[in-house]
Design a protein around this motif. Sequence first.
Motif, PDB file in Angstrom:
ATOM      1  N   ASP A   1       0.847  -1.190   0.000  1.00  0.00           N
ATOM      2  CA  ASP A   1       0.000   0.000   0.000  1.00  0.00           C
ATOM      3  C   ASP A   1       0.884   1.241   0.000  1.00  0.00           C
ATOM      4  OD1 ASP A   1      -2.192  -1.649   0.122  1.00  0.00           O
ATOM      5  OD2 ASP A   1      -2.497  -1.402   2.279  1.00  0.00           O
TER       6      ASP A   1
ATOM      7  N   ALA B   1      -2.752   4.178  -3.295  1.00  0.00           N
ATOM      8  CA  ALA B   1      -2.722   2.985  -4.149  1.00  0.00           C
ATOM      9  C   ALA B   1      -2.580   1.753  -3.257  1.00  0.00           C
ATOM     10  CB  ALA B   1      -1.583   3.066  -5.139  1.00  0.00           C
ATOM     11  N   ASN B   2      -3.523   0.844  -3.367  1.00  0.00           N
ATOM     12  CA  ASN B   2      -3.539  -0.338  -2.515  1.00  0.00           C
ATOM     13  C   ASN B   2      -3.268  -1.603  -3.329  1.00  0.00           C
ATOM     14  OD1 ASN B   2      -4.343   1.198  -0.186  1.00  0.00           O
ATOM     15  ND2 ASN B   2      -6.411   1.265  -1.042  1.00  0.00           N
ATOM     16  N   HIS B   3      -2.802  -2.617  -2.622  1.00  0.00           N
ATOM     17  CA  HIS B   3      -2.555  -3.942  -3.215  1.00  0.00           C
ATOM     18  C   HIS B   3      -1.637  -3.841  -4.448  1.00  0.00           C
ATOM     19  CE1 HIS B   3      -5.724  -5.160  -0.527  1.00  0.00           C
ATOM     20  NE2 HIS B   3      -6.596  -4.376  -1.135  1.00  0.00           N
ATOM     21  N   ILE B   4      -0.573  -3.069  -4.311  1.00  0.00           N
ATOM     22  CA  ILE B   4       0.379  -2.931  -5.415  1.00  0.00           C
ATOM     23  C   ILE B   4       1.218  -4.198  -5.539  1.00  0.00           C
ATOM     24  CG2 ILE B   4       2.311  -1.605  -6.340  1.00  0.00           C
ATOM     25  CD1 ILE B   4       1.379   0.735  -4.583  1.00  0.00           C
TER      26      ILE B   4
ATOM     27  N   THR C   1      -2.526  -2.350  -9.412  1.00  0.00           N
ATOM     28  CA  THR C   1      -2.946  -1.694  -8.171  1.00  0.00           C
ATOM     29  C   THR C   1      -4.404  -1.273  -8.285  1.00  0.00           C
ATOM     30  OG1 THR C   1      -2.386   0.042  -6.577  1.00  0.00           O
ATOM     31  CG2 THR C   1      -2.301   0.641  -8.898  1.00  0.00           C
TER      32      THR C   1
END
Length: 199
Positions: free
Chosen positions: A31, A53-56, A79
């Motif tokens: 994240d 930006a999450n779950h990169i 992402t």
Amino acid sequence: KYFDSDDATPKPKSNSPWKVNLGTITLTNVDLAYIDTRDTAQSRGMDFENIRANHISGRISHIEPQDSVVQFKIEYLSTIERSGFTLRNFSAQVTSTPTLIQFDNLNIRTPESIVNGFLGFHFDSIEDIEDDFIHRVDLDGHFFNTALEISDVAYFAPELKGIKKRINLIGDVNGKIDRLRCNDVDIVFGDRSRISGNF
């Protein structure tokens, strides 16, 4: 005398700068947030002063800094941004200088869009991107086999929100973002609409 060499011939100096290879960076479920607390404006869509930006996940390889130029390869990158924009994959060969960011062999995939081609951003300084991207940055791009969903573009241009239409695009674009010129462009949208030419 212990440090003297038998060969007193002076060694030629190399004019080549050092070449550094940093190898590979791998990201897994990372994240990342960038928040400018000075900016209190409420933005629809992508807010560049409040990016989360999450779950990169991604892999960056062949990182080669040399003088003021940095080159690297984004093998894959995905992402989900707080605005809802979902990037399924981004890959490119990247060149970055103080006045240029260039993406060769560009491939972008979202749930709705596919973009293939080349894209370059030219500017006088990095502050142009931060302060007035639309009016100060020159874009140079070539696209092929590209299908762009307007709802994806709306994350970056909120005035397009609510429009659900896919555009198929081939051709070249260049100029300031707010005054783009198109060359040898073929645009197909809907079942019966088509625009071709230079404009």
